[in-house]
Design a protein around this motif. Structure first.
Motif, PDB file in Angstrom:
ATOM      1  N   ARG A 143      10.560  17.935   1.787  1.00 31.45           N
ATOM      2  CA  ARG A 143      10.441  19.319   1.169  1.00 31.45           C
ATOM      3  C   ARG A 143       9.998  19.099  -0.431  1.00 31.45           C
ATOM      4  O   ARG A 143       9.671  20.070  -1.100  1.00 31.45           O
ATOM      5  CB  ARG A 143      11.759  20.301   0.997  1.00 31.45           C
ATOM      6  N   VAL A 144       9.938  17.829  -0.831  1.00 31.04           N
ATOM      7  CA  VAL A 144       9.299  17.664  -2.062  1.00 31.04           C
ATOM      8  C   VAL A 144       7.856  18.030  -2.244  1.00 31.04           C
ATOM      9  O   VAL A 144       7.663  18.438  -3.421  1.00 31.04           O
ATOM     10  CB  VAL A 144       9.489  16.078  -2.488  1.00 31.04           C
ATOM     11  N   VAL A 145       7.055  18.021  -1.088  1.00 29.30           N
ATOM     12  CA  VAL A 145       5.762  18.372  -1.001  1.00 29.30           C
ATOM     13  C   VAL A 145       5.747  19.782  -1.276  1.00 29.30           C
ATOM     14  O   VAL A 145       4.981  20.272  -2.122  1.00 29.30           O
ATOM     15  CB  VAL A 145       5.327  18.249   0.410  1.00 29.30           C
ATOM     16  N   SER A 146       6.229  20.565  -0.387  1.00 21.91           N
ATOM     17  CA  SER A 146       6.395  22.193  -0.770  1.00 21.91           C
ATOM     18  C   SER A 146       6.956  22.588  -2.055  1.00 21.91           C
ATOM     19  O   SER A 146       6.340  23.540  -2.673  1.00 21.91           O
ATOM     20  CB  SER A 146       7.119  22.661   0.396  1.00 21.91           C
ATOM     21  N   GLU A 147       8.001  21.857  -2.760  1.00 20.21           N
ATOM     22  CA  GLU A 147       8.524  22.404  -3.918  1.00 20.21           C
ATOM     23  C   GLU A 147       7.569  21.806  -4.927  1.00 20.21           C
ATOM     24  O   GLU A 147       7.594  22.650  -6.006  1.00 20.21           O
ATOM     25  CB  GLU A 147      10.012  21.696  -3.998  1.00 20.21           C
ATOM     26  N   THR A 148       6.741  20.726  -4.942  1.00 24.46           N
ATOM     27  CA  THR A 148       5.922  20.410  -5.987  1.00 24.46           C
ATOM     28  C   THR A 148       4.734  21.455  -6.101  1.00 24.46           C
ATOM     29  O   THR A 148       4.303  21.777  -7.056  1.00 24.46           O
ATOM     30  CB  THR A 148       5.545  19.080  -5.773  1.00 24.46           C
ATOM     31  N   VAL A 149       4.370  21.832  -4.796  1.00 28.29           N
ATOM     32  CA  VAL A 149       3.177  22.681  -4.847  1.00 28.29           C
ATOM     33  C   VAL A 149       3.534  24.122  -5.302  1.00 28.29           C
ATOM     34  O   VAL A 149       2.959  24.712  -6.069  1.00 28.29           O
ATOM     35  CB  VAL A 149       2.606  22.983  -3.272  1.00 28.29           C
ATOM     36  N   PHE A 161      -2.470  16.881  -5.173  1.00 34.08           N
ATOM     37  CA  PHE A 161      -0.929  16.367  -5.204  1.00 34.08           C
ATOM     38  C   PHE A 161      -0.580  15.117  -4.804  1.00 34.08           C
ATOM     39  O   PHE A 161      -0.967  14.538  -3.747  1.00 34.08           O
ATOM     40  CB  PHE A 161      -0.099  17.488  -4.343  1.00 34.08           C
ATOM     41  N   VAL A 162       0.086  14.336  -5.378  1.00 32.16           N
ATOM     42  CA  VAL A 162       0.447  12.537  -5.008  1.00 32.16           C
ATOM     43  C   VAL A 162       1.890  12.735  -5.105  1.00 32.16           C
ATOM     44  O   VAL A 162       2.533  13.254  -5.923  1.00 32.16           O
ATOM     45  CB  VAL A 162      -0.180  11.845  -6.110  1.00 32.16           C
ATOM     46  N   PHE A 163       2.273  12.033  -3.990  1.00 35.57           N
ATOM     47  CA  PHE A 163       3.665  11.864  -3.827  1.00 35.57           C
ATOM     48  C   PHE A 163       4.259  10.353  -3.515  1.00 35.57           C
ATOM     49  O   PHE A 163       3.343   9.658  -2.960  1.00 35.57           O
ATOM     50  CB  PHE A 163       4.340  12.706  -2.524  1.00 35.57           C
ATOM     51  N   GLY A 164       5.433  10.080  -4.008  1.00 37.10           N
ATOM     52  CA  GLY A 164       5.833   8.663  -3.883  1.00 37.10           C
ATOM     53  C   GLY A 164       7.252   8.581  -4.037  1.00 37.10           C
ATOM     54  O   GLY A 164       8.060   9.688  -4.233  1.00 37.10           O
ATOM     55  N   ASP A 165       8.014   7.428  -4.066  1.00 28.34           N
ATOM     56  CA  ASP A 165       9.111   7.335  -4.342  1.00 28.34           C
ATOM     57  C   ASP A 165       9.690   6.672  -5.562  1.00 28.34           C
ATOM     58  O   ASP A 165       8.725   6.256  -6.261  1.00 28.34           O
ATOM     59  CB  ASP A 165       9.993   6.322  -3.076  1.00 28.34           C
TER      60      ASP A 165
END
Length: 459
Positions: A143-149, A161-165
């Motif tokens: 849900r980091v994806v939807s929350e960042t958006v 949008f770029v995602f990582g740990d």
């Protein structure tokens, strides 16, 4: 006129046909509406195709860091230690995004000015999780994806949008270089596979691994944000967060665009064999930094990463790029992985044999099947190449000079070279024609050791 009116009076057959046509159109319209309602992604797909039919792909503004929003998944247990990884690459003056945690940690003034803002993840207790091998935190991380958006909802400048740990180190300049190849107005899902074969097989080789990091174009990310929760509800038996993103994007009809510059690093121990076989693409990320040995001798993991990141800022696209030079006078072949290491082979070694990854590392699990071409190091250490580790860099009017010091070897030999200097100009991987570099070797005897200066010309 009178005859015409009489001839156009009600005809039972004509009325019946009109009635049938009207009922058919009504039924078809109801069917379309119900289909869009029952299939959550169908309406979104229709909106996507409609939007892209009028999209102008010839944007005049080149994508930069200001056009990227980052979503970094972290946890309370790891953040106090791994935030130092993020500090290495984060550029607060130009980057936007958030680190997502379960609760707010203590924040020093240094953290406030040199790290991304902290966002608290929303409660996920309403979602079911039934995979007995994984952890519920996979839902929160997905849900980091939807929350960042949602966080960037009012920012029209965001293209990617770029995602990582929190244990993912990004090389920002190369990330931008990679994303510039793609039209941000279209639907793109960009990332890489794992080095470990079995995990790729379980995800049809079409999943971008979250630790390596992945990028989603803005229009696709906005659509994904709307349907992600429904995917989480339906796919409660899936193992990880990245698998959930992959499945949801597959439902939207989007497949992975493979970019080998992202590195999941699903291996353990000495990563030398992998890093010295980097593909001719900009280095974008490195992951699982706690699982591999420090990249340089006599350094901690953080110190070694700091040196690699600092060197990459000098010549971003050249970092880890391989240049092979053959010197007939000394009967040697040199493999230069710029900014990292040089290998000196005895004799004339074929390039395909040099660029193959050596298995200096251990497998992620007992299964030793990798997702790329590998070769075992010769068990006889005397038949292995001499290794020179990066030791520093200086600048001149002709470009940069990087210095590589010889690493101690167990096997004695007659090779008295202890240092190699590489002269190079800034690399541009956009060149349409890749030329084989020309090399010159200058041998100097100063009564202490031999030196080899390698001049690499991109002309």
């Amino acid at each position: 006129m009178k005859n015409f009116k009489e001839s156009s009076t009600s005809n039972p057959l004509s009325n019946f046909v009109n009635c049938i046509v009207f009922i058919s159109c009504l039924i078809f319209g109801i069917y379309i509406i119900l289909s869009l309602a029952l299939v959550p992604n169908a309406l979104l797909l229709w909106q996507y195709h409609s939007a892209n039919s009028v999209h102008n792909s010839s944007s005049t503004i080149i994508t930069s860091l200001e056009h990227i929003a980052f979503g970094i998944a972290a946890s309370d247990k790891s953040w106090s230690r791994r935030k130092e990884y993020v500090r290495l690459w984060w550029r607060p003056e130009v980057m936007k995004g958030c680190v997502f945690l379960e609760q707010m940690p203590p924040i020093s003034e240094n953290d406030r000015v040199s790290l991304p803002p902290i966002c608290i993840s929303a409660d996920t207790s309403r979602f079911k999780y039934t995979n007995k091998y994984g952890r519920r935190s996979a839902i929160r991380v997905a849900r980091v994806v939807s929350e960042t958006v949602a966080l960037m909802n009012n920012n029209s400048d965001v293209r990617w949008f770029v995602f990582g740990d929190d244990d993912t180190v990004f090389f920002p300049d190369n990330l931008v270089k990679t994303l510039q190849k793609y039209d941000h107005g279209l639907w793109y899902y960009i990332g890489t596979n794992s080095e470990y074969f079995e995990t790729n097989k379980g995800n049809s080789f079409e999943m971008a691994f979250g630790g390596a990091g992945f990028a989603i174009s803005s229009p696709l990310a906005k659509v994904l944000g709307k349907v992600l929760d429904s995917c989480l509800i339906r796919y409660h038996g899936v193992y990880g967060s990245d698998a959930r993103i992959h499945i949801c994007l597959a439902e939207l009809g989007v497949s992975l665009t493979h970019e080998p510059g992202f590195h999941q690093m699903d291996l353990v121990g000495n990563s030398f064999g992998l890093l010295t076989a980097h593909p001719t693409r900009p280095l974008v990320t490195l992951h699982h930094l706690d699982k591999v040995n420090p990249f340089f001798p006599n350094m901690t993991t953080l110190e070694a990463l700091s040196q690699l990141v600092k060197t990459a800022k000098v010549d971003p696209e050249r970092i880890l790029q391989i240049t092979v030079c053959c010197d007939q006078l000394s009967s040697s072949t040199f493999s230069v992985s710029w900014g990292y290491a040089i290998q000196q082979w005895k004799g004339n070694v074929l390039v395909p044999d040099i660029i193959r990854a050596r298995e200096t590392y251990r497998s992620w699990n007992r299964n030793k099947y990798y997702n790329f071409d590998t070769e075992r190091f010769d068990p006889n250490t005397c038949k292995r190449p001499d290794v020179f580790s990066f030791d520093g860099i200086s600048f001149s009017s002709d470009g940069t000079m990087s210095i590589y010091e010889k690493v101690d070897r167990i096997c004695p030999n007659d090779n008295k070279v202890v240092e190699i200097r590489v002269f190079s100009r800034k690399l541009n991987l956009d060149a349409k024609q890749v030329r084989t570099p020309t090399c010159k070797y200058h041998h100097h005897n100063d009564c202490r050791f031999w030196k080899i200066a390698v001049l690499i010309s991109d002309a």
